[in-house]
Design a protein around this motif. Structure first.
Motif, short mmCIF file in Angstrom:
data_model
loop_
_atom_site.label_atom_id
_atom_site.label_comp_id
_atom_site.label_asym_id
_atom_site.label_seq_id
_atom_site.Cartn_x
_atom_site.Cartn_y
_atom_site.Cartn_z
N LEU A 147 -0.13 -16.96 -2.61
CA LEU A 147 -0.19 -16.24 -1.34
C LEU A 147 1.16 -15.57 -1.03
CD1 LEU A 147 -1.54 -15.50 1.38
CD2 LEU A 147 -0.83 -17.74 2.23
N THR A 148 2.24 -16.31 -1.24
CA THR A 148 3.58 -15.77 -0.96
C THR A 148 3.90 -14.61 -1.89
OG1 THR A 148 4.23 -18.03 -0.38
CG2 THR A 148 5.98 -16.40 -0.56
N VAL A 149 3.54 -14.74 -3.16
CA VAL A 149 3.79 -13.67 -4.12
C VAL A 149 3.01 -12.42 -3.75
CG1 VAL A 149 3.47 -12.95 -6.53
CG2 VAL A 149 4.41 -15.21 -6.01
N VAL A 150 1.74 -12.58 -3.39
CA VAL A 150 0.92 -11.43 -3.01
C VAL A 150 1.49 -10.75 -1.77
CG1 VAL A 150 -1.36 -10.76 -2.12
CG2 VAL A 150 -1.19 -12.29 -4.09
N GLN A 151 1.97 -11.53 -0.81
CA GLN A 151 2.59 -10.95 0.38
C GLN A 151 3.85 -10.17 0.02
OE1 GLN A 151 3.00 -14.57 2.66
NE2 GLN A 151 1.27 -14.05 3.98
N SER B 202 9.26 -0.67 -6.70
CA SER B 202 9.74 -2.01 -7.01
C SER B 202 9.03 -2.59 -8.23
CB SER B 202 9.52 -2.94 -5.81
OG SER B 202 9.82 -4.27 -6.13
N VAL B 203 9.74 -3.51 -8.91
CA VAL B 203 9.15 -4.20 -10.06
C VAL B 203 7.96 -5.06 -9.62
CG1 VAL B 203 9.61 -5.85 -11.92
CG2 VAL B 203 11.38 -4.23 -11.22
N LYS C 253 0.86 -6.40 -8.99
CA LYS C 253 -0.20 -6.31 -8.00
C LYS C 253 -1.56 -6.57 -8.63
CE LYS C 253 -2.11 -3.34 -4.38
NZ LYS C 253 -2.02 -2.02 -3.69
N LEU C 254 -2.36 -7.42 -7.95
CA LEU C 254 -3.71 -7.72 -8.42
C LEU C 254 -4.60 -6.51 -8.18
CD1 LEU C 254 -4.03 -11.32 -6.96
CD2 LEU C 254 -3.60 -10.70 -9.33
N LYS C 255 -5.20 -6.00 -9.24
CA LYS C 255 -5.98 -4.77 -9.15
C LYS C 255 -7.28 -4.97 -8.37
CE LYS C 255 -2.90 -2.64 -11.63
NZ LYS C 255 -1.98 -1.68 -10.98
N THR C 256 -7.96 -6.08 -8.64
CA THR C 256 -9.25 -6.33 -7.99
C THR C 256 -9.32 -7.80 -7.57
OG1 THR C 256 -10.35 -6.95 -10.08
CG2 THR C 256 -10.37 -4.60 -9.46
N PRO C 257 -10.19 -8.13 -6.60
CA PRO C 257 -10.37 -9.54 -6.21
C PRO C 257 -10.84 -10.41 -7.38
CG PRO C 257 -11.29 -8.09 -4.54
CD PRO C 257 -10.92 -7.21 -5.71
#
Length: 242
Positions: free
Chosen positions: A100-104, A113-114, A119-123
């Motif tokens: 959760l923290t990484v996604v935020q 940014s690196v 980033k997660l492309k899809t759920p």
């Protein structure tokens, strides 16, 4: 009986509040996912609430019943299931909080940014990560069903004292240290990841705050700038998830 009632009430109050709070979050995001808008962070929060519910039921409910004086209410199978679920849910909660923290951090990071590359492309990618988390934590705790029994199965009178309801059998040195090392390594990796992402979040929010500080409108609208409030929330989340 009075002491047991007081102890049971002390255990029961935060347990009920925790379960109700997580159930509310779970139902809320289930309704969101039932609509047209589906985001990775919705799945993450849903999974985090679900693992917290499992952990509260597996850890707090037996201790609450024991505090009320119900010492013997689990057989060997019940002890194995409860302790195993508690340990797996604890690991899942740590892993999911880190995700959760990484996604935020990825969400608020600049486009160049690196972090954006992660980033997660899809759920669906998020669901695959959940499968990995479940397999990882199930394997790390796989020794527990073989080393947990009900206290009635042990002929040691001292074990029945207090609020214990299950007993850990002695394990070989190799087995004990192997699984302990894996558990510590998992906690270290995911908590360090969560810590690094949280520091990055605070850094990005601080930079944004510095850029908008000169705007007179921001000074008039906010006594405490929203960037600072968000940074404080990130630090609070870090402390709660330790």
């Amino acid at each position: 009986m009075v002491v047991n009632l007081v102890k049971g009430t002390i255990f029961l109050s935060p347990t009920v509040l925790g379960i109700l709070g997580n159930v509310f979050v779970f139902v809320n995001y289930m309704l969101i996912l039932g609509g047209s808008e589906k985001k990775s962070i919705h799945f993450i929060l849903l999974h985090l609430a679900f693992t917290n519910i499992i952990m509260l039921f597996a850890k707090r409910i037996p201790k609450t019943l024991a505090a009320f004086g119900q010492k013997i209410f689990l057989d060997d199978t019940g002890c194995k299931i409860v302790v195993y679920l508690e340990r797996v849910a604890r690991g899942l909660s740590i892993c999911t909080s880190a995700l959760l923290t990484v996604v935020q951090a990825i969400t608020i990071s600049p486009t160049d940014s690196v972090w954006r590359r992660l980033k997660l492309k899809t759920p669906q990618h998020t669901l695959l990560i959940f499968v990995f988390f479940w397999i990882l934590n199930s394997l790390i705790s796989m020794n527990l069903p073989f080393s947990i029994i009900n206290i009635n199965s042990v002929n040691i009178s001292q074990i029945s004292k207090g609020d214990k309801y299950c007993h850990f059998l002695p394990e070989s040195w190799t087995t004990r240290w192997t699984f302990l090392t894996l558990m510590v390594l998992r906690d270290a990796v995911f908590q360090c990841t969560m810590g690094g992402a949280s520091v990055y979040l605070v850094f990005v929010l601080h930079k944004h705050h510095q850029r908008v500080l000169h705007l007179q409108q921001a000074k008039l609208l906010y006594k405490t700038p929203p960037e600072i409030q968000a940074a404080q929330s990130v630090l609070l989340l870090m402390q709660l998830c330790k």
